[in-house]
Design a protein around this motif. Sequence first.
Motif, mmCIF file in Angstrom:
data_model
loop_
_atom_site.group_PDB
_atom_site.id
_atom_site.type_symbol
_atom_site.label_atom_id
_atom_site.label_comp_id
_atom_site.label_asym_id
_atom_site.label_seq_id
_atom_site.Cartn_x
_atom_site.Cartn_y
_atom_site.Cartn_z
ATOM 1 N N ASP A 186 45.948 37.389 48.090
ATOM 2 C CA ASP A 186 44.522 37.271 48.401
ATOM 3 C C ASP A 186 43.704 37.557 47.141
ATOM 4 O O ASP A 186 44.219 38.097 46.164
ATOM 5 C CB ASP A 186 44.128 38.218 49.546
ATOM 6 C CG ASP A 186 44.282 39.677 49.175
ATOM 7 O OD1 ASP A 186 43.386 40.218 48.486
ATOM 8 O OD2 ASP A 186 45.301 40.289 49.556
ATOM 9 N N GLY A 187 42.441 37.184 47.204
ATOM 10 C CA GLY A 187 41.582 37.283 46.040
ATOM 11 C C GLY A 187 41.301 38.686 45.553
ATOM 12 O O GLY A 187 41.321 38.947 44.344
ATOM 13 N N LEU A 188 41.018 39.600 46.456
ATOM 14 C CA LEU A 188 40.710 40.968 46.034
ATOM 15 C C LEU A 188 41.914 41.628 45.379
ATOM 16 O O LEU A 188 41.775 42.300 44.346
ATOM 17 C CB LEU A 188 40.213 41.792 47.223
ATOM 18 C CG LEU A 188 38.816 41.430 47.728
ATOM 19 C CD1 LEU A 188 38.470 42.220 48.982
ATOM 20 C CD2 LEU A 188 37.769 41.646 46.644
ATOM 21 N N THR A 189 43.088 41.431 45.950
ATOM 22 C CA THR A 189 44.304 41.976 45.349
ATOM 23 C C THR A 189 44.529 41.360 43.979
ATOM 24 O O THR A 189 44.924 42.046 43.029
ATOM 25 C CB THR A 189 45.524 41.727 46.258
ATOM 26 O OG1 THR A 189 45.291 42.367 47.515
ATOM 27 C CG2 THR A 189 46.804 42.253 45.638
ATOM 28 N N VAL A 228 42.304 40.267 41.809
ATOM 29 C CA VAL A 228 41.397 40.855 40.817
ATOM 30 C C VAL A 228 41.890 42.249 40.426
ATOM 31 O O VAL A 228 41.924 42.591 39.235
ATOM 32 C CB VAL A 228 39.952 40.893 41.353
ATOM 33 C CG1 VAL A 228 39.041 41.703 40.435
ATOM 34 C CG2 VAL A 228 39.414 39.473 41.517
ATOM 35 N N GLU A 229 42.309 43.042 41.394
ATOM 36 C CA GLU A 229 42.838 44.376 41.095
ATOM 37 C C GLU A 229 44.078 44.293 40.219
ATOM 38 O O GLU A 229 44.219 45.051 39.251
ATOM 39 C CB GLU A 229 43.169 45.114 42.394
ATOM 40 C CG GLU A 229 41.954 45.498 43.214
ATOM 41 C CD GLU A 229 42.314 46.037 44.598
ATOM 42 O OE1 GLU A 229 43.513 46.309 44.853
ATOM 43 O OE2 GLU A 229 41.394 46.184 45.406
ATOM 44 N N GLY A 272 38.574 34.838 52.812
ATOM 45 C CA GLY A 272 37.684 35.915 52.381
ATOM 46 C C GLY A 272 37.183 35.688 50.969
ATOM 47 O O GLY A 272 36.307 34.874 50.729
ATOM 48 N N PHE A 273 37.743 36.381 50.026
ATOM 49 C CA PHE A 273 37.376 36.333 48.613
ATOM 50 C C PHE A 273 38.115 35.154 47.995
ATOM 51 O O PHE A 273 39.288 35.250 47.651
ATOM 52 C CB PHE A 273 37.789 37.670 47.975
ATOM 53 C CG PHE A 273 37.090 38.021 46.703
ATOM 54 C CD1 PHE A 273 35.791 38.498 46.720
ATOM 55 C CD2 PHE A 273 37.744 37.918 45.497
ATOM 56 C CE1 PHE A 273 35.149 38.854 45.537
ATOM 57 C CE2 PHE A 273 37.110 38.278 44.311
ATOM 58 C CZ PHE A 273 35.812 38.738 44.329
ATOM 59 N N GLN A 281 35.489 33.015 43.538
ATOM 60 C CA GLN A 281 35.051 34.402 43.367
ATOM 61 C C GLN A 281 36.018 35.180 42.483
ATOM 62 O O GLN A 281 35.593 36.048 41.710
ATOM 63 C CB GLN A 281 34.901 35.074 44.732
ATOM 64 C CG GLN A 281 33.753 34.504 45.547
ATOM 65 C CD GLN A 281 33.781 34.982 46.982
ATOM 66 O OE1 GLN A 281 34.750 34.753 47.699
ATOM 67 N NE2 GLN A 281 32.711 35.649 47.397
ATOM 68 N N VAL A 282 37.305 34.880 42.590
ATOM 69 C CA VAL A 282 38.293 35.509 41.711
ATOM 70 C C VAL A 282 37.941 35.177 40.261
ATOM 71 O O VAL A 282 37.847 36.073 39.407
ATOM 72 C CB VAL A 282 39.731 35.048 42.036
ATOM 73 C CG1 VAL A 282 40.710 35.503 40.958
ATOM 74 C CG2 VAL A 282 40.164 35.550 43.403
ATOM 75 N N SER A 293 34.748 36.899 39.063
ATOM 76 C CA SER A 293 34.966 38.341 38.865
ATOM 77 C C SER A 293 35.726 38.618 37.576
ATOM 78 O O SER A 293 35.389 39.544 36.834
ATOM 79 C CB SER A 293 35.743 38.934 40.041
ATOM 80 O OG SER A 293 34.975 38.884 41.211
#
Length: 132
Positions: free
Chosen positions: A45-48, A50-51, A69-70, A74-75, A78
């Motif tokens: 997923d996108g948030l993971t 980026v992290e 979602g993200f 957006q990735v 960011s």
Amino acid sequence: MLTAVEQYPTGVGTRILLVEDHPEVAAAQSLLLRALGYQVQTAGDGLTAVEMAKSNLPDVAVVDIGLPGFDGYQVAESLRADPATSSIRLIALTAYGSAEDRLRSQRSGFEAHLVKPASIDQLRRALAGAKS
């Protein structure tokens, strides 16, 4: 004359973050990239993603756009906004292939836009830095 596959070096020493939300697709793409010599980490997923990019600083991120979602746009935005990750080479590998999709990926910070299913030659060219 060399084929496109022969013209572009293998990925020995290149670290890739592969971002794909479909586990089967991620497994197949990861296997292919590893066979070409790349070091691969995956995010679903996108948030993971980026992290992971911030903590591992890959050389390249190969990102699906249609993430829940993200999304991939957006990735990219960011990663480009953060000085620590702004130089990661970003490649969109997506089912989204319209001219508008390509323009949006470029505006989000992607340097290459490949439409699934991309050929090995297309992928290797994008990973080597050729524009697509």
